[in-house]
Design an enzyme around this catalytic site. Structure first.
Site, PDB file in Angstrom:
ATOM      1  N   ARG A  93     -37.271  20.100   2.321  1.00  0.00           N
ATOM      2  CA  ARG A  93     -36.975  21.163   1.348  1.00  0.00           C
ATOM      3  C   ARG A  93     -38.019  22.280   1.348  1.00  0.00           C
ATOM      4  NH1 ARG A  93     -34.583  19.542  -4.411  1.00  0.00           N
ATOM      5  NH2 ARG A  93     -33.974  21.725  -4.197  1.00  0.00           N
ATOM      6  N   ARG A 138     -42.302  13.167  -7.564  1.00  0.00           N
ATOM      7  CA  ARG A 138     -42.304  14.481  -6.906  1.00  0.00           C
ATOM      8  C   ARG A 138     -43.519  15.322  -7.311  1.00  0.00           C
ATOM      9  NH1 ARG A 138     -37.158  15.653  -4.564  1.00  0.00           N
ATOM     10  NH2 ARG A 138     -36.301  13.639  -3.947  1.00  0.00           N
ATOM     11  N   HIS A 167     -36.743  12.884 -10.850  1.00  0.00           N
ATOM     12  CA  HIS A 167     -37.162  14.140 -11.485  1.00  0.00           C
ATOM     13  C   HIS A 167     -37.029  13.971 -13.000  1.00  0.00           C
ATOM     14  CE1 HIS A 167     -36.112  16.875  -7.830  1.00  0.00           C
ATOM     15  NE2 HIS A 167     -37.421  16.913  -7.996  1.00  0.00           N
ATOM     16  N   CYS A 272     -29.658  20.149 -12.430  1.00  0.00           N
ATOM     17  CA  CYS A 272     -30.281  20.447 -11.132  1.00  0.00           C
ATOM     18  C   CYS A 272     -29.776  21.762 -10.544  1.00  0.00           C
ATOM     19  CB  CYS A 272     -29.986  19.343 -10.118  1.00  0.00           C
ATOM     20  SG  CYS A 272     -30.512  17.721 -10.616  1.00  0.00           S
TER      21      CYS A 272
HETATM   22  N1  ARG Z   1     -31.466  16.230  -2.974  1.00  0.00           N
HETATM   23  C1  ARG Z   1     -32.320  16.859  -3.901  1.00  0.00           C
HETATM   24  C2  ARG Z   1     -33.700  16.234  -3.845  1.00  0.00           C
HETATM   25  O1  ARG Z   1     -33.814  15.060  -3.705  1.00  0.00           O
HETATM   26  C3  ARG Z   1     -31.752  16.766  -5.274  1.00  0.00           C
HETATM   27  C4  ARG Z   1     -32.539  17.540  -6.299  1.00  0.00           C
HETATM   28  C5  ARG Z   1     -32.049  17.371  -7.683  1.00  0.00           C
HETATM   29  N2  ARG Z   1     -32.692  18.258  -8.540  1.00  0.00           N
HETATM   30  C6  ARG Z   1     -33.115  18.008  -9.807  1.00  0.00           C
HETATM   31  N3  ARG Z   1     -33.554  18.976 -10.512  1.00  0.00           N
HETATM   32  N4  ARG Z   1     -33.129  16.784 -10.297  1.00  0.00           N
HETATM   33  O2  ARG Z   1     -34.707  16.896  -3.927  1.00  0.00           O
END
Ligand code: ARG
Length: 279
Positions: A93, A138, A167, A272
């Site tokens: 990302r 994260r 998250h 999200c």
């Molecule tokens: N596939 C993305 C990740 O794992 C999903 C993000 C979801 N975003 C959130 N704000 N919870 O990073």
């Protein structure tokens, strides 16, 4: 009690390049087929609903090869025209940071480049004057310090422990932007959360600060019920979160369901796909 809808300005990204081609959370399984057209049409329903509710929606151009860009909540954190840019944990990302930071700059935000790993409003939630900040999967503890330095507000660190809720916005929903008004009454319910997603110390902090919070069931948490968006009255939630829907009604909120099943394959939901632009 009477609830008031507040005007919102959001940033969204049409999932034109959405797919699941890697695994960075337990929801993502590249072997399962995804349907990009379905993702776009489900997303469109959410987008159009925001407009119907009188909110503003800005769009950032999707970039090919960045399938998770639809989850704009991770693109930054903004208060009072100041935009704290994201620094993504996973390589997959990291290409999103540039486009988001450029977008904030060209749209007049006082944009701060991050030093520390952080995934924006996915992990940082504004409740009243306080920022609740998630860590564990994260965003790092160091990003919480950076957040405090940039915004000069109280930052409360909370530790997530269940990998499905990686998250903060998957485990807490901010229902009412105004903290303190009639606070303390059982009807107030500033936030809703899933206690089991947090370590013991964080559960204690939440219980103490928000004695009137809605506690959602594990069942509703597990269908991303908390990954919702509220304007203070209308709360957009997954149609699968039946119990949460009832709890919201009991507290005077107006739940509206939107199904983002396709985007759940990437481990994301309503919140999200929504970044609040506070100018
Ligand atoms: N596939 C993305 C990740 O794992 C999903 C993000 C979801 N975003 C959130 N704000 N919870 O990073």
């Amino acid at each position: 009690m009477t609830r008031t809808a507040h005007h919102r300005r959001y940033l969204m990204c049409r999932p034109e390049h959405f797919t699941v081609s890697y695994t960075i959370n337990p929801w993502m399984e590249p072997a399962n087929p995804t349907d990009t057209a379905k993702a776009v049409s489900q997303w469109q329903v959410l987008h159009d609903l925001y407009l119907e509710l009188g909110h503003e929606v800005e769009l950032i151009d999707p970039v090919e090869g960045l399938p998770d860009m639809v989850y704009t909540a991770n693109g930054g954190f903004l208060i009072d025209g100041v935009a704290y840019g994201p620094k993504f944990r996973f390589r997959e990302r990291q290409g999103e940071s540039g486009p988001f930071i450029d977008w904030f700059r060209t749209h007049g935000f006082d944009t701060r480049e991050p030093v520390e790993v952080n995934e924006g409003e996915g992990d940082f939630l504004l409740v009243g004057d306080t920022i609740l900040a998630g860590t564990g999967f994260r965003s790092t503890d160091d990003s919480h310090r950076e957040l405090r330095e940039i915004f000069g507000r109280e930052v409360v660190s909370l530790t997530l422990t269940d990998p499905r809720f990686y998250h903060l916005d998957t485990a807490i929903a901010v229902l009412d932007p105004v903290e303190g008004v009639e606070k303390g009454g059982p009807a107030h319910a500033t936030i809703a959360y899933l206690p089991s997603a947090f370590d013991d110390a964080s559960q204690r902090i939440l219980a103490e600060r928000y004695p009137d919070a809605i506690h959602v069931s594990d069942e509703d948490g597990a269908v991303f019920g908390l990954n919702s968006s509220s304007d203070g009255y209308n709360v957009i939630i997954s149609p699968r979160a039946k119990g949460f829907e009832r709890q919201l009604r009991e507290r005077g909120y107006h739940p509206i369901t939107v199904d983002l099943s396709e985007l759940l394959l990437g481990g994301g939901g309503i919140k999200c796909c929504t970044l609040e632009l506070r100018s």
